[in-house]
Design a protein around this motif. Structure first.
Motif, PDB file in Angstrom:
ATOM      1  N   ALA A  86       0.763  -1.139  -0.030  1.00 24.34           N
ATOM      2  CA  ALA A  86      -0.164  -0.058   0.079  1.00 24.34           C
ATOM      3  C   ALA A  86       0.991   1.315  -0.081  1.00 24.34           C
ATOM      4  O   ALA A  86       0.390   2.118  -0.622  1.00 24.34           O
ATOM      5  CB  ALA A  86      -0.969   0.006   1.412  1.00 24.34           C
ATOM      6  N   GLY A  87       2.028   1.034   0.727  1.00 27.72           N
ATOM      7  CA  GLY A  87       2.974   2.414   0.616  1.00 27.72           C
ATOM      8  C   GLY A  87       3.592   2.628  -0.595  1.00 27.72           C
ATOM      9  O   GLY A  87       3.609   3.693  -1.060  1.00 27.72           O
ATOM     10  N   LEU A  88       4.098   1.515  -1.280  1.00 31.18           N
ATOM     11  CA  LEU A  88       4.657   1.623  -2.571  1.00 31.18           C
ATOM     12  C   LEU A  88       3.511   2.278  -3.676  1.00 31.18           C
ATOM     13  O   LEU A  88       3.940   3.220  -4.453  1.00 31.18           O
ATOM     14  CB  LEU A  88       5.185   0.198  -3.104  1.00 31.18           C
ATOM     15  CG  LEU A  88       6.194  -0.300  -2.656  1.00 31.18           C
ATOM     16  CD1 LEU A  88       6.664  -1.708  -2.941  1.00 31.18           C
ATOM     17  CD2 LEU A  88       7.507   0.658  -3.099  1.00 31.18           C
ATOM     18  N   VAL A  89       2.390   1.705  -3.653  1.00 29.64           N
ATOM     19  CA  VAL A  89       1.047   2.289  -4.392  1.00 29.64           C
ATOM     20  C   VAL A  89       0.956   3.973  -4.098  1.00 29.64           C
ATOM     21  O   VAL A  89       0.931   4.507  -5.041  1.00 29.64           O
ATOM     22  CB  VAL A  89      -0.050   1.388  -4.272  1.00 29.64           C
ATOM     23  CG1 VAL A  89      -1.381   1.971  -4.961  1.00 29.64           C
ATOM     24  CG2 VAL A  89       0.063  -0.130  -4.838  1.00 29.64           C
ATOM     25  N   ALA A  90       1.042   4.244  -2.971  1.00 30.69           N
ATOM     26  CA  ALA A  90       0.696   5.535  -2.495  1.00 30.69           C
ATOM     27  C   ALA A  90       1.824   6.185  -3.013  1.00 30.69           C
ATOM     28  O   ALA A  90       1.749   7.526  -3.327  1.00 30.69           O
ATOM     29  CB  ALA A  90       0.510   5.885  -1.023  1.00 30.69           C
ATOM     30  N   ARG A  91       2.973   5.914  -2.763  1.00 35.63           N
ATOM     31  CA  ARG A  91       4.278   6.472  -3.276  1.00 35.63           C
ATOM     32  C   ARG A  91       4.267   6.828  -4.717  1.00 35.63           C
ATOM     33  O   ARG A  91       4.669   7.740  -5.253  1.00 35.63           O
ATOM     34  CB  ARG A  91       5.727   5.977  -2.951  1.00 35.63           C
ATOM     35  CG  ARG A  91       5.742   6.158  -1.351  1.00 35.63           C
ATOM     36  CD  ARG A  91       7.112   5.693  -0.967  1.00 35.63           C
ATOM     37  NE  ARG A  91       8.099   5.823  -2.007  1.00 35.63           N
ATOM     38  CZ  ARG A  91       9.217   5.197  -1.922  1.00 35.63           C
ATOM     39  NH1 ARG A  91       9.370   4.117  -1.120  1.00 35.63           N
ATOM     40  NH2 ARG A  91      10.272   5.462  -2.774  1.00 35.63           N
ATOM     41  N   ALA A  92       3.823   5.825  -5.446  1.00 37.52           N
ATOM     42  CA  ALA A  92       3.743   5.765  -6.923  1.00 37.52           C
ATOM     43  C   ALA A  92       2.565   7.076  -7.542  1.00 37.52           C
ATOM     44  O   ALA A  92       2.737   7.482  -8.447  1.00 37.52           O
ATOM     45  CB  ALA A  92       3.510   4.552  -7.776  1.00 37.52           C
ATOM     46  N   ILE A  93       1.568   6.991  -6.534  1.00 35.59           N
ATOM     47  CA  ILE A  93       0.533   7.959  -7.077  1.00 35.59           C
ATOM     48  C   ILE A  93       0.830   9.321  -6.589  1.00 35.59           C
ATOM     49  O   ILE A  93       0.345  10.101  -7.284  1.00 35.59           O
ATOM     50  CB  ILE A  93      -1.128   7.476  -6.280  1.00 35.59           C
ATOM     51  CG1 ILE A  93      -1.278   6.150  -6.880  1.00 35.59           C
ATOM     52  CG2 ILE A  93      -2.157   8.610  -6.458  1.00 35.59           C
ATOM     53  CD1 ILE A  93      -2.573   5.569  -6.082  1.00 35.59           C
ATOM     54  N   THR A  94       1.382   9.575  -5.490  1.00 40.06           N
ATOM     55  CA  THR A  94       1.593  11.165  -5.133  1.00 40.06           C
ATOM     56  C   THR A  94       2.980  11.512  -5.630  1.00 40.06           C
ATOM     57  O   THR A  94       3.893  10.942  -5.536  1.00 40.06           O
ATOM     58  CB  THR A  94       1.734  10.825  -3.438  1.00 40.06           C
ATOM     59  OG1 THR A  94       0.698  10.347  -2.959  1.00 40.06           O
ATOM     60  CG2 THR A  94       1.744  12.358  -2.926  1.00 40.06           C
ATOM     61  N   LEU A 137       4.424   3.812   6.351  1.00 34.05           N
ATOM     62  CA  LEU A 137       3.510   4.708   5.770  1.00 34.05           C
ATOM     63  C   LEU A 137       2.174   3.812   5.276  1.00 34.05           C
ATOM     64  O   LEU A 137       1.049   4.377   5.568  1.00 34.05           O
ATOM     65  CB  LEU A 137       4.006   5.254   4.269  1.00 34.05           C
ATOM     66  CG  LEU A 137       3.199   6.084   3.336  1.00 34.05           C
ATOM     67  CD1 LEU A 137       2.861   7.450   4.270  1.00 34.05           C
ATOM     68  CD2 LEU A 137       3.880   6.308   2.021  1.00 34.05           C
ATOM     69  N   GLY A 138       2.407   2.663   4.786  1.00 29.27           N
ATOM     70  CA  GLY A 138       1.273   1.909   4.537  1.00 29.27           C
ATOM     71  C   GLY A 138       0.371   1.730   5.855  1.00 29.27           C
ATOM     72  O   GLY A 138      -0.896   1.664   5.660  1.00 29.27           O
TER      73      GLY A 138
END
Length: 82
Positions: free
Chosen positions: A13-21, A35-36
């Motif tokens: 989830a943290g990886l996905v959030a970092r990719a989106i933001t 973070l996730g």
């Protein structure tokens, strides 16, 4: 085993959030996992306060990603480099 699963889901989830933001945020395995996991906790707390989730029910993967994105946006707001 539940703790390992939580850390793994939090990391993803943290990886996905970092990719989106956009922008640079905290990096490294432990910070991304934190973070996730923090995003999942934030989404659970906010969802229970808004009565989207019942007491004892937690946010899913999508909620963890949304919560992590929210945490990253807050990080970028308070960590502006002028």
């Amino acid at each position: 085993m539940h703790l390992i699963w939580t850390i793994l889901i939090g990391f993803i989830a943290g990886l996905v959030a970092r990719a989106i933001t956009p922008g640079r945020g905290p990096s490294g395995f432990f910070l991304t996992a934190a973070l996730g996991i923090g995003g999942a906790l934030a989404a659970t707390f906010i969802g229970q306060a808004l009565r989207w989730y019942r007491p004892g029910q937690s946010a899913g993967f999508l909620g963890a990603v949304v919560g992590a994105v929210l945490l990253l946006v807050l990080y970028h707001l308070f960590n502006k480099k002028d």
